[in-house]
Design an enzyme around this catalytic site. Structure first.
Site, PDB file in Angstrom:
ATOM      1  N   ASP A   1      -9.080   0.638 -15.857  1.00  0.00           N
ATOM      2  CA  ASP A   1      -9.304   1.241 -14.256  1.00  0.00           C
ATOM      3  C   ASP A   1      -8.217   2.491 -14.196  1.00  0.00           C
ATOM      4  O   ASP A   1      -8.248   3.193 -13.394  1.00  0.00           O
ATOM      5  CB  ASP A   1      -8.718   0.188 -13.477  1.00  0.00           C
ATOM      6  CG  ASP A   1      -7.246  -0.302 -13.544  1.00  0.00           C
ATOM      7  OD1 ASP A   1      -7.203  -0.857 -14.587  1.00  0.00           O
ATOM      8  OD2 ASP A   1      -6.393  -0.021 -12.656  1.00  0.00           O
TER       9      ASP A   1
ATOM     10  N   GLY B   1       0.979  -1.048   0.132  1.00  0.00           N
ATOM     11  CA  GLY B   1      -0.036   0.023  -0.168  1.00  0.00           C
ATOM     12  C   GLY B   1       0.808   1.371   0.096  1.00  0.00           C
ATOM     13  O   GLY B   1       0.303   2.299   0.173  1.00  0.00           O
TER      14      GLY B   1
END
Length: 478
Positions: free
Chosen positions: A257, A126
């Site tokens: 995306d 992340g």
């Protein structure tokens, strides 16, 4: 807190409910060192008077902005990645942190990159490398200067962690980026709803996009509204593809995306600017087939739009969507003439077909001659042959095969007076990969940010001289 009346929070996405995103918590970083603050945009949206401590509190610790979202939201979406459908993606290292209105009334998103793990991180940490953050700042600034409708790199904060990556020397420094964008509503958001066969939620998302981004379609209903939205998105993304080509930019990862409903460029990973015209030039080392090569970007965007249309067919007959997709090619061609002529400061001849043929000749000559992409545009802005004759590449313009290009340029000269001092430079501001790597090396080896700051100042000078409009005409909410 020093928020001015220009700060107009409007967290409308959160009102859609829990079917479109997941609440998440930001990572807690051991260090917050502000490296880049977009003061121009901060002032525009009422945040220009924030102290550095207040800035890092909101854009490093992600404490909620007043009147805005109570918790960050990791947006849900699927997508085709290199044309392979992936239902296991979503915001994996970012989230939507807040929304507000700009001076024109258009909605703006604060989206993050490197802000920690989410339910969609899979095996990732992340995080974002500092090099990745630096590269995103550079890409957004250069594209904005070249007239591309792009997200803005709003904040870059170094976060004090050591990251391990397979594509750069490790351990490497970490960062968290906040970008300011008019939309993070991806094609993949619609694909996910089609995958789960949720026409009810698809209609909610269509209505949201019409209400927020295309209110001129508000008087349409049902299938006509869906078809109208698709047509608007096709036009917006045709213009985006044309803008990339005029800028000599290769996005690198044109998955579904990474394209959105407003036709705004965003999410800069393995991007490149072409040093010379080469249709096969790729930005990503893993794009082994050249799927997203420079010359294939319009095709890639068209293909992605077809997948978006396929998702919308859940609630609208294909026959009503096909005409819009068929309009992509002429919309792209028209936008390419507009964007190329704007960069060269030419005027249209009045014969659209002739102008398009002329541009094809320009592309062909640049590819065959290897004259240099940015140098050509710098030399021939305004179609001043005398000025071009003083260029370091002047010998290229004496070649016999350049004669038709020269004639076409001079026939379309707009009579523009190049008064800005930038145009007296012998070489243009550029941002090819060797320059980017050099800027990063100074930071990585000596923590020397001076070359990075000088490059941003040079880009500001280019922006002022070129004076290219870069905002897609998206209407504000009424």
């Amino acid at each position: 807190m020093p928020f001015t009346p220009a700060y107009r929070p409007d967290p409308v996405f959160a009102k859609l409910g829990p079917d479109f995103a997941d609440p998440v918590a930001a990572a807690r970083f051991p260090q917050l060192k502000l490296r880049r603050r977009n003061q121009d945009w901060a002032a525009r949206i009422g945040l220009g008077a924030l102290t550095e401590e207040e800035w890092t509190t909101h854009f490093g610790r992600f404490e909620p902005l007043p009147g805005n979202m109570n918790a960050p939201l990791a947006m849900r979406y699927h997508g085709h990645q290199f044309r392979v459908y992936n239902p296991d993606i979503g915001d994996g290292r970012g989230f939507l942190f807040g929304q507000l209105r700009d001076g024109a009334g258009r909605l703006l998103d604060f989206g993050t990159k490197g802000s920690g793990q989410t339910p969609y991180s899979r095996f990732g940490d992340g995080r974002l490398t500092l090099k990745g953050g630096v590269r995103e700042v550079l890409a957004a600034e250069m594209l904005d200067a070249l007239g591309v409708y792009t997200s803005k790199a709003f904040s870059l904060i170094e976060t004090g962690e050591e990251l391990v990556r397979g594509d750069e020397p490790s351990p490497t420094r970490s960062s968290v980026l906040v970008r300011l964008s008019h939309s993070h509503m991806r094609f993949g958001s619609f694909q996910r709803l089609a995958f789960f066969e949720r026409p009810d939620l698809m209609r909610v998302l269509v209505d949201h996009c019409v209400d927020v981004y295309y209110p001129d379609l508000a008087d349409r209903s049902g299938e006509a509204r869906v078809a109208g939205l698709f047509a608007a998105v096709v036009r917006a993304n045709a213009r985006l593809a044309a803008s990339w080509m005029a800028a000599g930019f290769v996005h690198g990862v044109l998955n579904t995306d990474n394209l959105n409903v407003t036709g705004e460029s965003f999410d800069y990973g393995p991007w490149r600017f072409v040093p010379e015209s080469d249709p096969e030039f790729t930005a990503a080392y893993f794009d082994e087939q050249g799927l997203y090569a420079f010359g294939r970007q319009p095709e890639a965007v068209s293909w992605a739009l077809s997948q978006f249309g396929g998702a919308l067919s859940l609630i609208c007959p294909v026959a009503q969507l096909e005409p819009a997709l068929a309009h992509f090619a002429p919309a792209y061609q028209s936008a390419l003439v507009e964007r190329m002529f704007a960069r060269l400061k030419l005027k249209a001849s009045g014969d659209a077909a002739a102008d398009l043929d002329f541009l094809q000749g320009v592309f062909n000559w640049l590819t065959e001659s290897r004259a240099g992409w940015d140098q050509f545009f710098h030399d021939w802005v305004g179609a001043d042959a005398a000025r071009a004759g003083q260029s370091p590449r002047a010998a290229h313009y004496e070649r016999a095969d350049f004669a038709p290009v020269r004639e076409g340029l001079e026939a379309r000269a707009g009579g523009v007076q190049l008064t800005h001092a930038y145009w007296r430079r012998p070489t243009p501001v550029s941002l090819v990969i060797e320059e980017v790597e050099g800027l990063w090396a100074a930071i990585a080896e000596r923590d020397d940010w001076s070359a990075f700051e000088r490059k941003l100042a040079d880009i500001d000078e280019l922006r002022a001289a070129a004076a290219l409009s870069c905002h897609q005409p998206v209407a504000p909410k009424v």
